[in-house]
Design a protein around this motif. Structure first.
Motif, short mmCIF file in Angstrom:
data_model
loop_
_atom_site.label_atom_id
_atom_site.label_comp_id
_atom_site.label_asym_id
_atom_site.label_seq_id
_atom_site.Cartn_x
_atom_site.Cartn_y
_atom_site.Cartn_z
N VAL A 1 5.86 8.74 -5.22
CA VAL A 1 4.62 8.00 -5.40
C VAL A 1 3.76 8.84 -6.34
O VAL A 1 3.48 10.00 -6.07
CB VAL A 1 3.90 7.77 -4.05
CG1 VAL A 1 2.55 7.11 -4.27
CG2 VAL A 1 4.76 6.91 -3.12
N VAL A 2 3.37 8.26 -7.48
CA VAL A 2 2.63 8.99 -8.50
C VAL A 2 1.13 8.85 -8.32
O VAL A 2 0.37 9.81 -8.40
CB VAL A 2 3.03 8.49 -9.91
CG1 VAL A 2 2.21 9.16 -10.99
CG2 VAL A 2 4.51 8.70 -10.14
N GLU A 3 0.68 7.63 -8.08
CA GLU A 3 -0.76 7.36 -7.97
C GLU A 3 -0.95 6.41 -6.80
O GLU A 3 -0.27 5.41 -6.68
CB GLU A 3 -1.22 6.69 -9.27
CG GLU A 3 -2.67 6.34 -9.33
CD GLU A 3 -2.98 5.60 -10.62
OE1 GLU A 3 -3.53 4.50 -10.50
OE2 GLU A 3 -2.67 6.10 -11.71
N GLU A 4 -1.89 6.74 -5.94
CA GLU A 4 -2.10 5.93 -4.74
C GLU A 4 -3.35 5.08 -4.83
O GLU A 4 -4.13 5.20 -5.77
CB GLU A 4 -2.20 6.85 -3.52
CG GLU A 4 -0.95 7.66 -3.30
CD GLU A 4 -1.02 8.53 -2.07
OE1 GLU A 4 -2.05 8.54 -1.38
OE2 GLU A 4 -0.03 9.20 -1.79
N LYS B 1 7.35 6.43 -9.40
CA LYS B 1 8.41 6.78 -10.34
C LYS B 1 9.72 6.47 -9.63
O LYS B 1 9.95 6.95 -8.51
CB LYS B 1 8.33 8.25 -10.73
CG LYS B 1 9.32 8.63 -11.80
CD LYS B 1 9.02 10.01 -12.34
CE LYS B 1 9.86 10.27 -13.58
NZ LYS B 1 9.46 11.51 -14.22
N GLU C 1 8.63 4.29 -14.57
CA GLU C 1 7.38 4.41 -13.83
C GLU C 1 6.60 3.11 -13.98
O GLU C 1 6.57 2.51 -15.05
CB GLU C 1 6.57 5.56 -14.44
CG GLU C 1 5.62 6.20 -13.49
CD GLU C 1 5.00 7.46 -14.07
OE1 GLU C 1 3.80 7.43 -14.38
OE2 GLU C 1 5.73 8.47 -14.19
N ARG D 1 3.81 0.04 -11.59
CA ARG D 1 3.08 -0.38 -10.40
C ARG D 1 3.97 -1.25 -9.51
O ARG D 1 4.60 -2.19 -9.99
CB ARG D 1 1.83 -1.17 -10.77
CG ARG D 1 0.84 -0.32 -11.52
CD ARG D 1 -0.46 -1.06 -11.77
NE ARG D 1 -1.36 -0.26 -12.57
CZ ARG D 1 -2.14 0.70 -12.09
NH1 ARG D 1 -2.13 0.98 -10.81
NH2 ARG D 1 -2.91 1.40 -12.89
N THR E 1 0.19 0.37 -6.39
CA THR E 1 0.52 1.79 -6.34
C THR E 1 1.51 2.14 -7.45
O THR E 1 2.49 1.44 -7.65
CB THR E 1 1.14 2.13 -4.98
OG1 THR E 1 0.22 1.76 -3.95
CG2 THR E 1 1.46 3.60 -4.85
N VAL E 2 1.27 3.22 -8.17
CA VAL E 2 2.18 3.65 -9.23
C VAL E 2 3.24 4.56 -8.62
O VAL E 2 2.93 5.52 -7.91
CB VAL E 2 1.44 4.39 -10.37
CG1 VAL E 2 2.42 4.90 -11.41
CG2 VAL E 2 0.41 3.48 -11.01
N GLU F 1 0.84 -1.19 0.00
CA GLU F 1 0.00 0.00 0.00
C GLU F 1 0.88 1.25 0.00
O GLU F 1 2.03 1.20 0.43
CB GLU F 1 -0.89 0.00 1.24
CG GLU F 1 -1.88 -1.15 1.26
CD GLU F 1 -2.72 -1.16 2.52
OE1 GLU F 1 -2.83 -0.11 3.18
OE2 GLU F 1 -3.26 -2.23 2.84
N PRO F 2 0.33 2.40 -0.44
CA PRO F 2 1.11 3.64 -0.48
C PRO F 2 1.76 3.99 0.85
O PRO F 2 2.90 4.46 0.90
CB PRO F 2 0.09 4.70 -0.88
CG PRO F 2 -0.98 3.95 -1.59
CD PRO F 2 -1.02 2.58 -0.96
N ASP G 1 -4.76 1.91 -5.42
CA ASP G 1 -5.31 1.20 -6.57
C ASP G 1 -5.15 -0.29 -6.30
O ASP G 1 -4.06 -0.73 -5.95
CB ASP G 1 -4.54 1.61 -7.83
CG ASP G 1 -5.18 1.07 -9.09
OD1 ASP G 1 -5.59 -0.11 -9.09
OD2 ASP G 1 -5.25 1.80 -10.08
#
Length: 64
Positions: A37-40, A49, A55, A57, A46-47, A9-10, A42
């Motif tokens: 952390v680009v996108e939390e 960089k 970049e 998951r 987590t996406v 998890e983020p 999900d």
């Protein structure tokens, strides 16, 4: 419907941590240090960089 794997998890991720990421279907996983952390939050992961600029998951936290 198949259950998704339990990806980190983020809140478990910090800059500088070494992780394994997946950049897309059919591509080899990459290991590197988290830059951001680009996108939390999900269910597919987590996406982030990496410091290398890649970049993708997060699949798991490694200890390299």
């Amino acid at each position: 419907m198949p259950e998704l794997p339990d990806y980190p998890e983020p809140r478990q991720l910090d800059k500088g941590m070494t992780v394994e990421i997946e950049q897309g279907e059919g591509k080899e996983p990459i290991i590197g240090e988290v830059g951001a952390v680009v996108e939390e939050a999900d269910p597919e992961g987590t996406v982030v960089k990496l410091k290398s600029g890649a970049e993708g998951r997060v699949r798991k936290i490694t200890h390299e």
